[in-house]
Design a protein around this motif. Structure first.
Motif, PDB file in Angstrom:
ATOM      1  N   MET A   1     -31.625 -31.170  22.330  1.00 41.04           N
ATOM      2  CA  MET A   1     -30.690 -31.346  23.448  1.00 41.04           C
ATOM      3  C   MET A   1     -31.473 -31.814  24.673  1.00 41.04           C
ATOM      4  SD  MET A   1     -28.105 -28.543  25.106  1.00 41.04           S
ATOM      5  CE  MET A   1     -27.101 -28.923  26.535  1.00 41.04           C
ATOM      6  N   ALA A   2     -31.047 -32.909  25.282  1.00 36.97           N
ATOM      7  CA  ALA A   2     -31.768 -33.469  26.421  1.00 36.97           C
ATOM      8  C   ALA A   2     -31.562 -32.612  27.677  1.00 36.97           C
ATOM      9  CB  ALA A   2     -31.303 -34.893  26.680  1.00 36.97           C
ATOM     10  N   VAL A   3     -32.580 -32.604  28.513  1.00 33.20           N
ATOM     11  CA  VAL A   3     -32.483 -31.906  29.798  1.00 33.20           C
ATOM     12  C   VAL A   3     -31.560 -32.690  30.707  1.00 33.20           C
ATOM     13  CG1 VAL A   3     -33.803 -31.192  31.840  1.00 33.20           C
ATOM     14  CG2 VAL A   3     -34.802 -30.938  29.554  1.00 33.20           C
ATOM     15  N   ASN A   4     -30.613 -31.991  31.340  1.00 28.72           N
ATOM     16  CA  ASN A   4     -29.650 -32.683  32.207  1.00 28.72           C
ATOM     17  C   ASN A   4     -30.083 -32.608  33.673  1.00 28.72           C
ATOM     18  OD1 ASN A   4     -28.714 -30.185  33.342  1.00 28.72           O
ATOM     19  ND2 ASN A   4     -27.377 -29.886  31.558  1.00 28.72           N
ATOM     20  N   GLU A   5     -29.329 -33.266  34.532  1.00 30.92           N
ATOM     21  CA  GLU A   5     -29.720 -33.371  35.934  1.00 30.92           C
ATOM     22  C   GLU A   5     -29.735 -32.017  36.631  1.00 30.92           C
ATOM     23  OE1 GLU A   5     -31.305 -34.933  39.172  1.00 30.92           O
ATOM     24  OE2 GLU A   5     -30.987 -35.986  37.273  1.00 30.92           O
ATOM     25  N   ALA A   6     -28.775 -31.162  36.314  1.00 29.08           N
ATOM     26  CA  ALA A   6     -28.746 -29.833  36.931  1.00 29.08           C
ATOM     27  C   ALA A   6     -29.977 -29.035  36.545  1.00 29.08           C
ATOM     28  CB  ALA A   6     -27.480 -29.084  36.508  1.00 29.08           C
ATOM     29  N   GLU A   7     -30.417 -29.180  35.300  1.00 28.26           N
ATOM     30  CA  GLU A   7     -31.609 -28.465  34.850  1.00 28.26           C
ATOM     31  C   GLU A   7     -32.864 -29.028  35.506  1.00 28.26           C
ATOM     32  OE1 GLU A   7     -29.761 -27.321  30.441  1.00 28.26           O
ATOM     33  OE2 GLU A   7     -31.049 -29.099  30.695  1.00 28.26           O
ATOM     34  N   ARG A   8     -32.891 -30.341  35.730  1.00 32.72           N
ATOM     35  CA  ARG A   8     -34.043 -30.929  36.426  1.00 32.72           C
ATOM     36  C   ARG A   8     -34.126 -30.405  37.859  1.00 32.72           C
ATOM     37  NH1 ARG A   8     -32.146 -35.650  33.684  1.00 32.72           N
ATOM     38  NH2 ARG A   8     -33.526 -36.157  31.940  1.00 32.72           N
ATOM     39  N   ARG A   9     -32.990 -30.361  38.527  1.00 35.30           N
ATOM     40  CA  ARG A   9     -32.984 -29.826  39.902  1.00 35.30           C
ATOM     41  C   ARG A   9     -33.413 -28.369  39.907  1.00 35.30           C
ATOM     42  NH1 ARG A   9     -27.997 -32.677  40.252  1.00 35.30           N
ATOM     43  NH2 ARG A   9     -26.870 -30.703  40.025  1.00 35.30           N
ATOM     44  N   ALA A  10     -32.958 -27.630  38.909  1.00 34.84           N
ATOM     45  CA  ALA A  10     -33.318 -26.215  38.833  1.00 34.84           C
ATOM     46  C   ALA A  10     -34.821 -26.047  38.593  1.00 34.84           C
ATOM     47  CB  ALA A  10     -32.526 -25.534  37.719  1.00 34.84           C
ATOM     48  N   MET A  11     -35.419 -26.953  37.809  1.00 33.85           N
ATOM     49  CA  MET A  11     -36.862 -26.851  37.579  1.00 33.85           C
ATOM     50  C   MET A  11     -37.629 -27.135  38.862  1.00 33.85           C
ATOM     51  SD  MET A  11     -39.298 -26.084  35.522  1.00 33.85           S
ATOM     52  CE  MET A  11     -38.683 -26.208  33.826  1.00 33.85           C
ATOM     53  N   THR A  12     -37.171 -28.121  39.628  1.00 33.23           N
ATOM     54  CA  THR A  12     -37.815 -28.395  40.915  1.00 33.23           C
ATOM     55  C   THR A  12     -37.758 -27.163  41.809  1.00 33.23           C
ATOM     56  OG1 THR A  12     -37.258 -30.750  40.773  1.00 33.23           O
ATOM     57  CG2 THR A  12     -37.760 -29.876  42.956  1.00 33.23           C
ATOM     58  N   ARG A  13     -36.619 -26.505  41.813  1.00 36.54           N
ATOM     59  CA  ARG A  13     -36.470 -25.288  42.599  1.00 36.54           C
ATOM     60  C   ARG A  13     -37.357 -24.159  42.049  1.00 36.54           C
ATOM     61  NH1 ARG A  13     -36.163 -22.615  47.187  1.00 36.54           N
ATOM     62  NH2 ARG A  13     -34.996 -20.660  47.011  1.00 36.54           N
ATOM     63  N   ALA A  14     -37.421 -24.033  40.731  1.00 38.47           N
ATOM     64  CA  ALA A  14     -38.236 -22.986  40.119  1.00 38.47           C
ATOM     65  C   ALA A  14     -39.715 -23.174  40.449  1.00 38.47           C
ATOM     66  CB  ALA A  14     -38.028 -22.970  38.609  1.00 38.47           C
ATOM     67  N   LEU A  15     -40.165 -24.413  40.495  1.00 35.87           N
ATOM     68  CA  LEU A  15     -41.558 -24.684  40.857  1.00 35.87           C
ATOM     69  C   LEU A  15     -41.841 -24.261  42.298  1.00 35.87           C
ATOM     70  CD1 LEU A  15     -41.915 -28.153  39.136  1.00 35.87           C
ATOM     71  CD2 LEU A  15     -43.218 -26.103  38.557  1.00 35.87           C
ATOM     72  N   SER A  16     -40.856 -24.491  43.163  1.00 34.05           N
ATOM     73  CA  SER A  16     -41.005 -24.052  44.551  1.00 34.05           C
ATOM     74  C   SER A  16     -41.041 -22.527  44.636  1.00 34.05           C
ATOM     75  CB  SER A  16     -39.855 -24.615  45.389  1.00 34.05           C
ATOM     76  OG  SER A  16     -39.924 -24.167  46.720  1.00 34.05           O
ATOM     77  N   LEU A  17     -40.177 -21.861  43.876  1.00 41.05           N
ATOM     78  CA  LEU A  17     -40.159 -20.399  43.868  1.00 41.05           C
ATOM     79  C   LEU A  17     -41.480 -19.832  43.349  1.00 41.05           C
ATOM     80  CD1 LEU A  17     -36.581 -19.877  42.402  1.00 41.05           C
ATOM     81  CD2 LEU A  17     -37.294 -19.312  44.729  1.00 41.05           C
ATOM     82  N   ALA A  18     -42.067 -20.508  42.363  1.00 39.08           N
ATOM     83  CA  ALA A  18     -43.315 -20.013  41.773  1.00 39.08           C
ATOM     84  C   ALA A  18     -44.404 -19.852  42.816  1.00 39.08           C
ATOM     85  CB  ALA A  18     -43.783 -20.957  40.666  1.00 39.08           C
ATOM     86  N   THR A  19     -44.452 -20.765  43.769  1.00 41.49           N
ATOM     87  CA  THR A  19     -45.515 -20.730  44.781  1.00 41.49           C
ATOM     88  C   THR A  19     -45.360 -19.555  45.743  1.00 41.49           C
ATOM     89  OG1 THR A  19     -44.333 -22.209  46.313  1.00 41.49           O
ATOM     90  CG2 THR A  19     -45.744 -23.239  44.652  1.00 41.49           C
ATOM     91  N   LEU A  20     -44.213 -18.875  45.718  1.00 44.35           N
ATOM     92  CA  LEU A  20     -44.032 -17.695  46.571  1.00 44.35           C
ATOM     93  C   LEU A  20     -44.809 -16.493  46.042  1.00 44.35           C
ATOM     94  CD1 LEU A  20     -40.181 -17.930  47.240  1.00 44.35           C
ATOM     95  CD2 LEU A  20     -42.050 -18.725  48.712  1.00 44.35           C
TER      96      LEU A  20
END
Length: 356
Positions: A1-20
């Protein structure tokens, strides 16, 4: 199953959260939970050793049953072991999560395998989304898992003809303000900054990371290596973080002790003698060479003997980037993958200190 746009946005957000989360013995991990229609349900990140991992942190913000059918977007493969906390893979399964998208595989011999456990439970799993960005966030931790030591950056500034100082020993400043600002920014990204006693005695550096006249919020731990005593009034003793002193020439022992203290990334900035020692010991993962358009001549080379008796044994590097900084040029390079290595890989352990 391909990654969709909402999941891509969520990954960008998750990467930002990780740095906290704090840098240290545990990886920085972020997680976002999405509803089946792509709405963000909850977010989480790992707050430090002994606290819930990112996935469980996010799940804890939902009512029981609210994650059923959801998608978990996580920067690192959900763990598959019980330590101070339980397996995140099992927590996601028990919560009824239907799909997991993650960036990087967990390299741990004990903690890895979460994706397989999820798939065996019928959860859809997709790996590799924004893997390069996730790698950049936890490169120090990944190096520690692979080699059992911190990620080591060796930095020096040099003239165009390869000198670190003029004939009288003066070196401030070979490079200009843009290059020096870049150095301070990179210092702030490291867990520790390393110099030799020779640098302490000759330059009396503070070893802080400065943003103009102010200090960055994150300061590297100052580390001094060498047998000569550091004066009581040395600037390094006034550093915001207590300095560490090592009266030894055994760099492998030093980096092993720093690893045990939770240091995951080192910034070596100690002059030609120390830089050459790290290179000679093959304890370098990245080189930062700041090159100024000046000529100095003389014998004060940026590197001294690094154990290369002939051209066939030269330490080959791969340049990742040439970065102009004002009138200076930064070469960012790493040892070529096919180089001989004295590093001794060690089996990757759990994601959490004292987890076993």
């Amino acid at each position: 199953m391909a990654v969709n746009e909402a999941e891509r946005r969520a990954m960008t957000r998750a990467l930002s959260l990780a740095t906290l989360g704090p840098r240290g013995v545990n990886p920085q991990v972020g997680a976002v939970l999405l509803s089946p229609d792509g709405t963000v349900l909850a977010e989480g990140w790992h707050h430090g050793a002994g606290t819930p991992h990112a996935e469980v942190d996010a799940l804890s913000k939902l009512a029981p049953g609210a994650a059923r059918g959801a998608t978990a977007v996580v920067t690192l493969e959900p763990c598959n072991h019980t330590g101070r906390t339980g397996p995140c893979a099992l927590a996601l399964i028990d919560a009824g999560v239907a799909r997991v998208v993650y960036a990087l595989d967990d390299p741990g011999a004990v903690s890895g395998g979460g994706a397989e456990r999820l798939r065996d439970a019928g959860v859809s799993v997709d790996a590799g989304e924004q893997a390069d960005a996730a790698h950049a966030v936890i490169s120090g931790w990944l190096t520690a898992q692979r080699l059992g030591r911190p990620h080591i950056t060796v930095k020096w500034a040099q003239s165009l003809d390869g000198r670190a100082a003029a004939a009288d020993g003066s070196s401030q400043w070979i490079t200009g303000p843009s290059a020096r600002a870049d150095v301070h920014r990179r210092r702030a990204e490291a867990d520790a900054i390393v110099v030799g006693t020779g640098t302490v005695l000759s330059d009396d550096p503070s070893l802080t990371a400065r943003d103009g006249d102010a200090l960055f919020a994150d300061q590297p731990v100052p580390v001094v290596i060498g047998s000569r005593a550091t004066p009581d009034d040395a600037a390094v003793r006034r550093h915001p973080r207590p300095p560490l002193f090592y009266d030894t020439r055994d760099l492998h022992a030093v980096v092993a002790d720093l690893q045990a203290r939770g240091i995951q990334s080192l910034f070596v900035e100690g002059g030609p003698t120390l830089a050459s020692a790290f290179v000679s010991a093959r304890l370098v993962d990245r080189v930062l060479a700041y090159i100024a358009p000046v000529l100095l001549g003389g014998d004060r080379l940026a590197l001294t003997d690094i154990g290369v008796p002939s051209i066939g044994e030269a330490r080959r590097l791969t340049v990742e980037e040439w970065l102009p900084l004002g009138s200076d040029l930064l070469a960012i390079a790493s040892p070529s993958p096919d180089r001989p290595s004295a590093d001794r890989p060690s089996p990757a352990g759990p994601r959490e200190e004292g987890a076993a």
